[in-house]
Design a protein around this motif. Structure first.
Motif, PDB file in Angstrom:
ATOM      1  N   VAL A 102       0.849  -1.183   0.000  1.00  0.00           N
ATOM      2  CA  VAL A 102       0.000   0.000   0.000  1.00  0.00           C
ATOM      3  C   VAL A 102       0.889   1.238   0.000  1.00  0.00           C
ATOM      4  CG1 VAL A 102      -1.789   1.255   1.264  1.00  0.00           C
ATOM      5  CG2 VAL A 102      -1.788  -1.249   1.265  1.00  0.00           C
ATOM      6  N   ASP A 103       0.655   2.139  -0.974  1.00  0.00           N
ATOM      7  CA  ASP A 103       1.438   3.367  -1.090  1.00  0.00           C
ATOM      8  C   ASP A 103       1.345   4.173   0.199  1.00  0.00           C
ATOM      9  OD1 ASP A 103       3.043   5.266  -2.427  1.00  0.00           O
ATOM     10  OD2 ASP A 103       1.271   6.439  -2.945  1.00  0.00           O
ATOM     11  N   GLY A 104       2.478   4.621   0.690  1.00  0.00           N
ATOM     12  CA  GLY A 104       2.501   5.409   1.909  1.00  0.00           C
ATOM     13  C   GLY A 104       2.540   4.583   3.178  1.00  0.00           C
ATOM     14  N   TYR A 105       2.431   3.265   3.044  1.00  0.00           N
ATOM     15  CA  TYR A 105       2.467   2.378   4.203  1.00  0.00           C
ATOM     16  C   TYR A 105       3.539   1.312   4.029  1.00  0.00           C
ATOM     17  CZ  TYR A 105       1.085  -1.104   7.648  1.00  0.00           C
ATOM     18  OH  TYR A 105       1.093  -1.998   8.677  1.00  0.00           O
ATOM     19  N   GLY A 106       3.464   0.579   2.936  1.00  0.00           N
ATOM     20  CA  GLY A 106       4.386  -0.521   2.676  1.00  0.00           C
ATOM     21  C   GLY A 106       3.635  -1.836   2.577  1.00  0.00           C
ATOM     22  N   PHE A 107       4.341  -2.930   2.838  1.00  0.00           N
ATOM     23  CA  PHE A 107       3.737  -4.252   2.757  1.00  0.00           C
ATOM     24  C   PHE A 107       2.832  -4.522   3.958  1.00  0.00           C
ATOM     25  CE2 PHE A 107       7.277  -5.026  -0.143  1.00  0.00           C
ATOM     26  CZ  PHE A 107       6.603  -5.675  -1.176  1.00  0.00           C
ATOM     27  N   ILE A 108       1.730  -5.197   3.691  1.00  0.00           N
ATOM     28  CA  ILE A 108       0.843  -5.640   4.758  1.00  0.00           C
ATOM     29  C   ILE A 108       1.568  -6.753   5.520  1.00  0.00           C
ATOM     30  CG2 ILE A 108      -1.412  -6.668   5.274  1.00  0.00           C
ATOM     31  CD1 ILE A 108      -1.444  -3.788   4.039  1.00  0.00           C
ATOM     32  N   GLY A 109       1.588  -6.685   6.836  1.00  0.00           N
ATOM     33  CA  GLY A 109       2.248  -7.708   7.646  1.00  0.00           C
ATOM     34  C   GLY A 109       1.598  -9.069   7.478  1.00  0.00           C
ATOM     35  N   PRO A 110       2.329 -10.137   7.787  1.00  0.00           N
ATOM     36  CA  PRO A 110       1.804 -11.484   7.542  1.00  0.00           C
ATOM     37  C   PRO A 110       0.516 -11.818   8.292  1.00  0.00           C
ATOM     38  CG  PRO A 110       3.924 -11.570   8.692  1.00  0.00           C
ATOM     39  CD  PRO A 110       3.695 -10.149   8.314  1.00  0.00           C
ATOM     40  N   GLN A 111       0.396 -11.430   9.544  1.00  0.00           N
ATOM     41  CA  GLN A 111      -0.836 -11.742  10.279  1.00  0.00           C
ATOM     42  C   GLN A 111      -2.026 -10.970   9.716  1.00  0.00           C
ATOM     43  OE1 GLN A 111       0.372 -10.973  14.331  1.00  0.00           O
ATOM     44  NE2 GLN A 111       0.835 -13.141  14.656  1.00  0.00           N
ATOM     45  N   VAL A 161       2.086 -22.755   6.551  1.00  0.00           N
ATOM     46  CA  VAL A 161       2.527 -24.050   7.062  1.00  0.00           C
ATOM     47  C   VAL A 161       3.061 -23.954   8.492  1.00  0.00           C
ATOM     48  CG1 VAL A 161       3.051 -24.968   4.768  1.00  0.00           C
ATOM     49  CG2 VAL A 161       4.869 -23.877   6.109  1.00  0.00           C
ATOM     50  N   TYR A 162       3.335 -22.735   8.961  1.00  0.00           N
ATOM     51  CA  TYR A 162       3.939 -22.582  10.286  1.00  0.00           C
ATOM     52  C   TYR A 162       3.790 -21.132  10.725  1.00  0.00           C
ATOM     53  CZ  TYR A 162       7.818 -22.137  13.665  1.00  0.00           C
ATOM     54  OH  TYR A 162       8.581 -21.882  14.772  1.00  0.00           O
ATOM     55  N   THR A 163       3.533 -20.941  11.991  1.00  0.00           N
ATOM     56  CA  THR A 163       3.620 -19.616  12.597  1.00  0.00           C
ATOM     57  C   THR A 163       4.476 -19.757  13.840  1.00  0.00           C
ATOM     58  OG1 THR A 163       1.580 -19.931  13.867  1.00  0.00           O
ATOM     59  CG2 THR A 163       1.377 -18.809  11.737  1.00  0.00           C
ATOM     60  N   GLY A 164       5.343 -18.825  14.045  1.00  0.00           N
ATOM     61  CA  GLY A 164       6.231 -18.878  15.193  1.00  0.00           C
ATOM     62  C   GLY A 164       7.579 -18.285  14.834  1.00  0.00           C
ATOM     63  N   LYS A 165       8.517 -18.484  15.720  1.00  0.00           N
ATOM     64  CA  LYS A 165       9.857 -17.941  15.550  1.00  0.00           C
ATOM     65  C   LYS A 165      10.585 -18.644  14.409  1.00  0.00           C
ATOM     66  CE  LYS A 165      14.010 -16.958  18.194  1.00  0.00           C
ATOM     67  NZ  LYS A 165      14.699 -17.098  19.470  1.00  0.00           N
ATOM     68  N   LEU A 166      11.304 -17.870  13.609  1.00  0.00           N
ATOM     69  CA  LEU A 166      12.118 -18.439  12.534  1.00  0.00           C
ATOM     70  C   LEU A 166      13.376 -19.017  13.155  1.00  0.00           C
ATOM     71  CD1 LEU A 166      12.528 -18.838   9.486  1.00  0.00           C
ATOM     72  CD2 LEU A 166      13.663 -16.621   9.445  1.00  0.00           C
ATOM     73  N   MET A 183      11.173 -10.774   4.672  1.00  0.00           N
ATOM     74  CA  MET A 183      10.842 -12.074   4.102  1.00  0.00           C
ATOM     75  C   MET A 183      12.091 -12.763   3.582  1.00  0.00           C
ATOM     76  SD  MET A 183       8.628 -10.683   0.872  1.00  0.00           S
ATOM     77  CE  MET A 183       7.914  -9.294   1.736  1.00  0.00           C
ATOM     78  N   VAL A 184      12.045 -14.086   3.572  1.00  0.00           N
ATOM     79  CA  VAL A 184      13.149 -14.899   3.086  1.00  0.00           C
ATOM     80  C   VAL A 184      12.589 -16.186   2.474  1.00  0.00           C
ATOM     81  CG1 VAL A 184      13.516 -16.003   5.333  1.00  0.00           C
ATOM     82  CG2 VAL A 184      15.381 -15.921   3.689  1.00  0.00           C
ATOM     83  N   LYS A 185      13.174 -16.623   1.347  1.00  0.00           N
ATOM     84  CA  LYS A 185      12.775 -17.880   0.716  1.00  0.00           C
ATOM     85  C   LYS A 185      13.620 -19.020   1.266  1.00  0.00           C
ATOM     86  CE  LYS A 185      11.261 -16.716  -3.929  1.00  0.00           C
ATOM     87  NZ  LYS A 185      11.537 -16.917  -5.352  1.00  0.00           N
ATOM     88  N   VAL A 186      12.980 -20.165   1.449  1.00  0.00           N
ATOM     89  CA  VAL A 186      13.668 -21.382   1.851  1.00  0.00           C
ATOM     90  C   VAL A 186      13.144 -22.498   0.963  1.00  0.00           C
ATOM     91  CG1 VAL A 186      14.198 -22.960   3.744  1.00  0.00           C
ATOM     92  CG2 VAL A 186      13.724 -20.545   4.226  1.00  0.00           C
ATOM     93  N   LYS A 187      14.016 -23.122   0.211  1.00  0.00           N
ATOM     94  CA  LYS A 187      13.583 -24.169  -0.710  1.00  0.00           C
ATOM     95  C   LYS A 187      14.015 -25.540  -0.218  1.00  0.00           C
ATOM     96  CE  LYS A 187      13.212 -21.078  -4.590  1.00  0.00           C
ATOM     97  NZ  LYS A 187      13.553 -20.781  -5.961  1.00  0.00           N
ATOM     98  N   GLU A 225       8.185 -26.845  -3.632  1.00  0.00           N
ATOM     99  CA  GLU A 225       9.341 -25.982  -3.896  1.00  0.00           C
ATOM    100  C   GLU A 225       9.983 -25.482  -2.615  1.00  0.00           C
ATOM    101  OE1 GLU A 225      10.285 -21.678  -5.996  1.00  0.00           O
ATOM    102  OE2 GLU A 225       8.577 -22.835  -6.703  1.00  0.00           O
ATOM    103  N   GLY A 226       9.201 -24.976  -1.717  1.00  0.00           N
ATOM    104  CA  GLY A 226       9.715 -24.412  -0.477  1.00  0.00           C
ATOM    105  C   GLY A 226       8.702 -23.462   0.112  1.00  0.00           C
ATOM    106  N   VAL A 227       9.179 -22.532   0.924  1.00  0.00           N
ATOM    107  CA  VAL A 227       8.303 -21.573   1.580  1.00  0.00           C
ATOM    108  C   VAL A 227       8.917 -20.183   1.513  1.00  0.00           C
ATOM    109  CG1 VAL A 227       7.383 -23.306   3.197  1.00  0.00           C
ATOM    110  CG2 VAL A 227       9.333 -21.891   3.880  1.00  0.00           C
ATOM    111  N   VAL A 228       8.075 -19.193   1.717  1.00  0.00           N
ATOM    112  CA  VAL A 228       8.527 -17.826   1.939  1.00  0.00           C
ATOM    113  C   VAL A 228       8.153 -17.491   3.372  1.00  0.00           C
ATOM    114  CG1 VAL A 228       8.303 -15.404   1.292  1.00  0.00           C
ATOM    115  CG2 VAL A 228       8.296 -17.171  -0.477  1.00  0.00           C
ATOM    116  N   CYS A 229       9.154 -17.218   4.176  1.00  0.00           N
ATOM    117  CA  CYS A 229       8.934 -16.851   5.573  1.00  0.00           C
ATOM    118  C   CYS A 229       8.811 -15.341   5.652  1.00  0.00           C
ATOM    119  CB  CYS A 229      10.118 -17.296   6.426  1.00  0.00           C
ATOM    120  SG  CYS A 229      10.455 -19.055   6.337  1.00  0.00           S
ATOM    121  N   LYS A 230       7.821 -14.881   6.414  1.00  0.00           N
ATOM    122  CA  LYS A 230       7.590 -13.446   6.559  1.00  0.00           C
ATOM    123  C   LYS A 230       7.421 -13.101   8.022  1.00  0.00           C
ATOM    124  CE  LYS A 230       5.187 -13.142   2.182  1.00  0.00           C
ATOM    125  NZ  LYS A 230       3.948 -12.736   1.513  1.00  0.00           N
TER     126      LYS A 230
END
Length: 143
Positions: free
Chosen positions: A57-66, A81-86, A118-122, A103-108
């Protein structure tokens, strides 16, 4: 298909939801996938779908994962697939295939705006498919 599955319901949320109605510029990030898609390549006759994975969103940024899951999780999007500490334990569990992802996941993380990361893990299985398909160029498609 994009209009029916993602764009129209997304437009309704953005117009009607108090969190978004005041913003004039919103960018939706989607992924086009098919049953037999691999490394960005798609088979012509494969059933395909579009999945929403981020909203900016312009002026805000990315919407948080929750907030993303709360507001947009009912639209076609990747499953959580998971919520909690990386942790390293979680990353290794993804890599060895414990979460049933091809393929993997994108952690946010973060709450929203400039705080989102965010980070990709394959998976190792995906790594092997890349090496088989692309030889020395496998790293072009990796994390």
């Amino acid at each position: 298909m994009f209009l029916a599955s993602v764009a129209d319901p997304l437009d309704a949320i953005l117009r009607d939801h108090a969190n978004y109605a005041a913003f004039t510029t919103v960018k939706a990030f989607t992924e086009f996938v098919g049953t037999n898609s691999f490394a960005g390549a798609h088979k012509p006759d494969d059933p395909e779908q579009t999945r929403l994975f981020d909203v900016w969103v312009d002026g805000y940024g990315f919407i948080g994962p929750q907030q993303f899951v709360a507001d947009f999780g009912h639209l076609p999007s990747p499953r959580v697939v998971y919520t909690g500490k990386l942790t390293g334990t979680f990353l290794e569990a993804v890599r060895v295939g414990r979460y049933g992802v091809a393929e993997g996941v994108v952690c946010k993380g973060g709450t929203g705006g400039v705080d989102v990361w965010m980070v990709k893990v394959k998976t190792y299985a995906y790594l092997e498919r890349l090496k088989e398909s692309f030889g020395a160029r496998w790293e072009d498609y990796w994390e």
